[in-house]
Motif scaffolding. Structure first.
Motif, short mmCIF file in Angstrom:
data_model
loop_
_atom_site.label_atom_id
_atom_site.label_comp_id
_atom_site.label_asym_id
_atom_site.label_seq_id
_atom_site.Cartn_x
_atom_site.Cartn_y
_atom_site.Cartn_z
N GLN A 100 26.18 29.65 37.52
CA GLN A 100 27.37 29.27 38.27
C GLN A 100 28.58 29.47 37.35
N ARG A 101 29.44 30.40 37.68
CA ARG A 101 30.50 30.74 36.73
C ARG A 101 31.82 31.14 37.38
N ASP A 102 32.02 30.80 38.64
CA ASP A 102 33.24 31.21 39.34
C ASP A 102 34.50 30.76 38.61
N ASP A 103 34.53 29.50 38.17
CA ASP A 103 35.73 28.98 37.52
C ASP A 103 36.04 29.77 36.25
N ALA A 104 35.01 30.06 35.46
CA ALA A 104 35.21 30.79 34.21
C ALA A 104 35.69 32.21 34.48
N VAL A 105 35.12 32.86 35.49
CA VAL A 105 35.54 34.22 35.85
C VAL A 105 36.99 34.22 36.33
N HIS A 106 37.36 33.23 37.14
CA HIS A 106 38.72 33.17 37.66
C HIS A 106 39.72 32.93 36.54
N ASP A 107 39.35 32.08 35.57
CA ASP A 107 40.24 31.85 34.43
C ASP A 107 40.45 33.16 33.65
N GLU A 108 39.36 33.90 33.45
CA GLU A 108 39.43 35.16 32.71
C GLU A 108 40.29 36.17 33.46
N THR A 151 46.40 45.80 38.39
CA THR A 151 44.97 45.62 38.18
C THR A 151 44.15 46.08 39.37
N LEU A 152 43.07 46.80 39.08
CA LEU A 152 42.02 47.08 40.05
C LEU A 152 40.84 46.20 39.68
N ALA A 153 40.55 45.19 40.49
CA ALA A 153 39.45 44.27 40.22
C ALA A 153 38.29 44.62 41.15
N LEU A 154 37.14 44.93 40.57
CA LEU A 154 35.99 45.40 41.33
C LEU A 154 34.85 44.39 41.24
N PHE A 155 34.25 44.11 42.40
CA PHE A 155 33.22 43.07 42.50
C PHE A 155 31.95 43.65 43.10
N THR A 156 30.83 43.07 42.71
CA THR A 156 29.54 43.56 43.20
C THR A 156 29.05 42.79 44.42
N SER A 157 29.83 41.82 44.89
CA SER A 157 29.47 41.11 46.13
C SER A 157 30.73 40.71 46.87
N ARG A 158 30.63 40.63 48.17
CA ARG A 158 31.79 40.23 48.98
C ARG A 158 32.11 38.75 48.76
N ARG A 159 31.09 37.95 48.47
CA ARG A 159 31.34 36.54 48.20
C ARG A 159 32.24 36.38 46.98
N ALA A 160 31.91 37.11 45.91
CA ALA A 160 32.72 37.04 44.69
C ALA A 160 34.13 37.57 44.93
N THR A 204 35.85 37.60 47.85
CA THR A 204 36.60 36.65 48.68
C THR A 204 37.07 35.45 47.86
N SER A 205 36.17 34.95 47.03
CA SER A 205 36.49 33.79 46.20
C SER A 205 37.62 34.11 45.23
N ALA A 206 37.55 35.29 44.60
CA ALA A 206 38.56 35.67 43.61
C ALA A 206 39.92 35.91 44.28
N VAL A 207 39.93 36.57 45.44
CA VAL A 207 41.18 36.81 46.15
C VAL A 207 41.87 35.49 46.48
N GLU A 208 41.10 34.57 47.02
CA GLU A 208 41.65 33.27 47.41
C GLU A 208 42.24 32.55 46.21
N GLU A 209 41.52 32.54 45.08
CA GLU A 209 41.96 31.81 43.90
C GLU A 209 43.15 32.48 43.23
N MET A 210 43.13 33.81 43.10
CA MET A 210 44.22 34.51 42.42
C MET A 210 45.52 34.43 43.22
N ARG A 211 45.42 34.39 44.53
CA ARG A 211 46.64 34.26 45.34
C ARG A 211 47.29 32.89 45.13
#
Length: 631
Positions: free
Chosen positions: A446-454, A466-475, A477-484
């Motif tokens: 479980q590392r969403d918070d750490a990834v978002h901080d990075e 930045t071009l941010a590329l993810f290997t899953s739609r869940r990751a 969606t989570s990153a888009v929501e948090e970075m916004r």
């Protein structure tokens, strides 16, 4: 003096001079030794009729490198591209450039699948019986159909790519046909006006034909019946060849095929019992297939599935019997009957193929629970290519990333194919950094918070860009929501717009960020400061529950990971990394948020396949470099 006459032997002098002619007119001509080396290798392959695989890094100028010797050879050439972007580049830039600069004249054409062209017979039917044809469509869709009809009457090509707007898929279906439905020009009263046939005629007469690899796969599956005769085939973006051939050579059975046939039958047959059987069969297929999503099926196939496919095969045969009994003097009715017969015949052929599936194929169910599909895919595409491609044509395969195991995977003996790496003209050590976030948790934790901080730290240092590329739609969606929430930069997200529009907005708004998944690992070309940071959330290993790859893994036993999973991950990561440096002046950072790139035993196999960026592990070094190049 170089002999430039058409009958002169193909040699280095002729090739080099032609490349000079072609490139001297470019806005920024450059000396590219790798381009010449590749061109000479293509020349030798054509002269010797031996297959060639070339890894040509970004900036090599590989399209000119393979086109020039291929054109000068005087052979009939097919260029097969994996992406529409590359097909458009060839048609809109590279081939017109060579047409204008090469001393030898040549002709070229672009050929696409039939469903890309408007069908003049369907247009005629909409004209003759428009209200009946469009009754089931929404008002906005009907309006689009009428616009398409007007456009078709003026269009020189009938190609959907000619449109400057995107029609609704139901509108396009109303004026087009697929290859499974078209009875052929000889049986069609509009055959003389057929845009797809015209494109085939142009291709048959051309020296160079540009197709996509999906169409070439259909050509292979048909035993060579689709494309014109050719001496040379060039597969660009060849790293996708195996997967594309797997998809096109296989067979797919779905509920939608039964309902499509029912819709076609309903236009010409009054038989409620037959239509009910088709719709009931479609519902039963969904029920039977849905529990097996992403599951490999047993061989022989499960009894309940076999029973239903046999019952459906009998129903399809009844459809053919009913269609044969129709005798109408109205040409529009006759054409609808022919299209329905073609649909039914090809459906019957595919059902027969599934019912006799052998151990050389892998049966599995893909799609969603609402739209499941039974897929029969070849376990190995090598034998198919070895029968229908390699002995018949001189094959040139090229990509910025070539998997080490590629020859074996596509049926080529390593000792009978020349493999060449011409590198890239870019100074990667100076221009970029490869940053591995070694301090982050393993991707399986479980590392969403750490990834978002990075992410936030890196993007802030880059000022967006930045071009941010993810290997899953869940990751994603989570990153888009948090970075916004956290960042002041515009975050563009996949699925919120079409890919061309997203890329255009990303390029025009320099501080914006684009968040996406695997579809953006390639085909993204954003030179300059607008793309200064590429972030990849994890090493893109294929999903373990992919049924086809699981079968191929089993075939290799203990070597399954190194033969199947690792090469795919390496290719995908190299393609994603290649989005960063697109010109000699680009600078930036590729950040891989996966500590396994620095710790696992396979790390060097991956690193050695990536562009040779300077490797770093300190985030402060990464952010300092980003600030230096963007401020």
């Amino acid at each position: 003096m170089v002999d430039n006459s058409p009958d002169a032997p193909l040699n280095k002098e002729r090739v080099e001079q032609a490349i000079h002619h072609a490139t001297s007119g470019l806005s920024h001509p450059e000396d590219r030794p790798g381009q010449r080396e590749m061109a000479f290798a293509v020349m030798d392959a054509i002269n010797s009729k031996q297959p060639l695989i070339v890894q040509a890094g970004t900036g090599t100028g590989k399209t000119i490198a393979y086109l020039v010797p291929a054109i000068l050879s005087g052979k009939h050439v097919v260029v097969s591209t994996a992406t529409k972007t590359l097909q458009d580049q060839l048609a809109l830039h590279d081939l017109p450039l060579l047409e204008a600069t090469l001393p030898e004249p040549f002709t070229w054409a672009v050929l696409k699948g039939r469903s890309n062209y408007v069908c003049m017979q369907r247009v005629s039917e909409v004209h003759d019986d428009g209200q009946l044809e469009l009754d089931d469509l929404a008002i906005a869709t009907k309006k689009e159909v009428k616009e398409l009809v007007k456009w078709a009457e003026k269009s020189p090509t009938g190609d959907i790519a000619e449109l400057d707007w995107q029609p609704h898929h139901k509108a396009w279906q109303s004026v087009s046909v697929g290859s499974d439905e078209c009875p052929g020009a000889a049986k069609c009263p509009s055959g003389g006006l057929c845009f797809a046939e015209r494109a085939k005629y142009r291709a048959a007469a051309a020296d160079v034909v540009v197709v996509n690899t999906h169409l070439y796969g259909i050509h292979v599956a048909s035993g060579g019946a689709i494309l014109p005769e050719h001496d040379v085939v060039i597969f660009d973006e060849a790293h996708q060849l195996e997967d594309t051939l797997t998809a096109t050579v296989g067979v797919t059975i779905s509920a939608s095929r039964a309902t499509t046939l029912a819709t076609a039958m309903n236009k010409v047959v009054e038989d409620d019992k037959l239509l009910t059987e088709l719709f009931d069969a479609a519902a039963l297929l969904r029920t039977l297939f849905s529990p097996h999503i992403e599951t490999r099926l047993s061989l022989p196939l499960p009894v309940d599935i076999v029973d239903q496919l046999n019952a459906l095969r009998i129903t399809v045969n009844s459809c053919l019997d009913a269609l044969r009994k129709i005798d109408s003097t109205l040409e529009t009715v006759r054409q609808k009957v022919l299209r329905a017969q073609t649909l039914a015949s090809r459906f019957a052929d595919d059902l027969d193929a599934v019912l006799r599936v052998s151990s050389t194929s892998v049966p599995f169910v893909s799609g969603t629970t609402e739209r499941p599909e039974l897929v029969i895919a070849p376990l190995d595409v090598g034998p198919i290519l070895a029968e229908f491609v390699w002995p018949l044509h001189t094959a040139i395969m090229t990509s910025a990333t070539i998997p080490l195991s590629m020859p074996e995977r596509i049926g080529l003996s390593p000792d009978k194919v020349h493999v060449l790496d011409v590198g890239s003209p870019f100074n990667y050590e100076e221009q970029g950094r490869l940053y591995c976030a070694t301090h982050l948790p393993d991707p399986n934790a479980q590392r969403d918070d750490a990834v978002h901080d990075e992410l936030a730290t890196l993007i802030t240092a880059a000022g967006g860009r930045t071009l941010a590329l993810f290997t899953s739609r869940r990751a994603l969606t989570s990153a888009v929501e948090e970075m916004r929430k956290r960042l002041p930069f515009r975050i563009l997200a996949q699925d919120e717009n079409q890919k061309p529009s997203l890329l255009r907005d990303f390029l025009l708004d320099e501080t914006s960020c684009l968040f996406a998944t695997a579809g953006f690992f390639e085909g993204v070309d954003i030179p300059g400061r607008a793309l200064s940071l590429v972030v990849i959330d994890r090493i893109p290993f294929p999903h373990r529950n992919n049924p086809l790859l699981a079968a191929r893994r089993d075939l290799h036993g203990a070597k399954g990971f190194t033969e199947i999973d690792l090469p795919r991950a390496i290719t995908a990561l190299a393609q994603a990394t290649g989005r960063l440096i697109r010109t000699r002046t680009d600078k930036g950072v590729v950040a891989v948020l996966d500590p396994r790139l620095a710790s696992k035993s396979y790390r060097w196999a991956i690193i050695n396949a990536l562009p040779p960026l300077k490797r770093i592990k300190d985030i402060n070094e990464a952010t300092a470099f980003l600030k230096e190049i963007t401020q």
